[in-house]
Design a protein around this motif. Structure first.
Motif, PDB file in Angstrom:
ATOM      1  N   LYS A   5      -1.934   7.962  -6.334  1.00 41.15           N
ATOM      2  CA  LYS A   5      -0.701   8.165  -5.581  1.00 41.15           C
ATOM      3  C   LYS A   5       0.093   9.325  -6.148  1.00 41.15           C
ATOM      4  O   LYS A   5       0.716  10.086  -5.414  1.00 41.15           O
ATOM      5  N   TYR A  81      16.292   4.668   4.080  1.00 41.80           N
ATOM      6  CA  TYR A  81      15.172   5.097   4.903  1.00 41.80           C
ATOM      7  C   TYR A  81      15.699   5.533   6.270  1.00 41.80           C
ATOM      8  O   TYR A  81      16.563   4.877   6.852  1.00 41.80           O
ATOM      9  N   ASP A 102      11.890   9.183   3.797  1.00 47.22           N
ATOM     10  CA  ASP A 102      12.607   8.974   2.541  1.00 47.22           C
ATOM     11  C   ASP A 102      12.838  10.375   1.971  1.00 47.22           C
ATOM     12  O   ASP A 102      11.893  11.060   1.599  1.00 47.22           O
ATOM     13  N   PHE A 111       6.589   8.520   5.541  1.00 45.50           N
ATOM     14  CA  PHE A 111       5.621   7.510   5.162  1.00 45.50           C
ATOM     15  C   PHE A 111       5.381   6.575   6.347  1.00 45.50           C
ATOM     16  O   PHE A 111       6.236   6.432   7.224  1.00 45.50           O
ATOM     17  N   ASP A 117       4.254  -1.804  -0.163  1.00 49.27           N
ATOM     18  CA  ASP A 117       4.842  -0.680  -0.881  1.00 49.27           C
ATOM     19  C   ASP A 117       4.487   0.627  -0.176  1.00 49.27           C
ATOM     20  O   ASP A 117       3.736   0.650   0.795  1.00 49.27           O
ATOM     21  N   TYR A 118       5.033   1.722  -0.658  1.00 48.37           N
ATOM     22  CA  TYR A 118       4.739   3.030  -0.090  1.00 48.37           C
ATOM     23  C   TYR A 118       3.233   3.246   0.052  1.00 48.37           C
ATOM     24  O   TYR A 118       2.461   2.906  -0.833  1.00 48.37           O
ATOM     25  N   TYR A 120       1.090   6.115  -0.284  1.00 51.12           N
ATOM     26  CA  TYR A 120       1.090   7.493  -0.756  1.00 51.12           C
ATOM     27  C   TYR A 120      -0.156   8.259  -0.311  1.00 51.12           C
ATOM     28  O   TYR A 120      -0.273   9.454  -0.579  1.00 51.12           O
ATOM     29  N   VAL A 123       0.749  11.012   4.057  1.00 53.34           N
ATOM     30  CA  VAL A 123       2.135  11.441   3.912  1.00 53.34           C
ATOM     31  C   VAL A 123       2.332  12.791   4.603  1.00 53.34           C
ATOM     32  O   VAL A 123       1.431  13.634   4.615  1.00 53.34           O
TER      33      VAL A 123
END
Length: 266
Positions: A5, A81, A102, A111, A117-118, A120, A123
């Motif tokens: 990530k 966000y 973000d 995202f 969670d994000y 990564y 993107v």
């Protein structure tokens, strides 16, 4: 954030412009120097390390360990966000359904919206090109400038190899003439069984020419499905992008027309 990530965003940001390191090695003793201006007259150098959890960090003069991460707005308890539309400092674009922005990374970063969670791996980032590359004397960004950027990252141990898989000219980013570069970069990592292996990810740089050059940076997994999905997402929103300079010029033209009309009426 794991090593993969960290690298996925590494291709998009520089330490000088954002609060995320430009790249990291997967061993604690691998370091890089990130130069930043401590003041108008003084420069300082900070050695960046990577801990076992994959987070980049550095030490202060008194030995305190400091983690590098996306910062939160000091006036907000949490990162805000942004959905539907992004409209900050003259940069405007519509955010596709299922995505959010973000902008605590130093530039608006899109995202995929998820309860987890994000993500990564996939993107999209929009930022001034000067955050990443230096232009030539004509204000353009030829292949050798983009590839030399990755040559430096390899020399510093961020990646094991990379490949410029495609490049071409097109029209995007608020209608400005652009050139794009597709890069696949590889790095060493360890699989679940503890074996050393090599993984890669894809990055597309879409760069507009001119003094107000902006870049769209698309990151994806090293698969056609992942890459095509993120590219198609960007193409669905490209017609809505307004760059700061373009917006200022439009306002100036409107003011000029109004002044002309008033003079005619008088």
């Amino acid at each position: 954030m794991d090593f993969k990530k960290t690298l996925a965003l590494a291709a998009a940001f520089s330490v000088a412009a954002c609060s995320l390191c430009t790249g990291c090695s997967d061993t604690d003793d691998a370091t890089t120097s990130a130069e930043s201006e401590a003041s108008e007259e003084t420069e300082s150098t900070v050695d960046i390390y990577l801990d076992d959890d994959g987070y980049p960090y550095y030490y202060t003069e008194d030995g305190t360990k400091m983690i590098l991460y996306a910062y939160e707005d000091e006036e907000e308890e949490e990162v805000t966000y942004i959905y539907d539309e992004y409209d900050v400092d003259g940069l405007y674009f519509e955010i596709p359904d299922g995505w959010y922005v973000d902008d605590s990374y130093g530039a608006p970063t899109m995202f995929i919206d998820s309860e987890d969670d994000y993500n990564y791996d996939e993107v999209i980032t929009i930022l001034p090109t000067s955050y990443v590359f230096e232009s030539d004397e004509d204000g353009t960004y030829p292949d050798d400038i983009v590839t030399s950027y990755f040559d430096e990252l390899i020399e510093e141990g961020y990646y094991t190899s990379y490949e410029l898989t495609d490049s071409g000219e097109g029209t995007a980013i608020d209608g400005n003439a652009t050139k794009y570069y597709d890069i696949t970069a590889y790095y060493e990592t360890t699989d679940d069984d503890g074996n050393d292996t090599e993984e890669g990810f894809r990055t597309r740089y879409i760069i507009s020419d001119g003094d107000n050059s902006y870049s769209v940076i698309i990151n994806s997994l090293d698969t056609d499905d992942s890459f095509d999905m993120v590219v198609e997402t960007y193409e669905s929103m490209v017609g809505t992008i307004v760059l700061p300079e373009a917006e200022e010029e439009e306002e100036t033209e409107e003011e000029t027309e109004e002044d002309t009309e008033e003079e005619t009426e008088e």
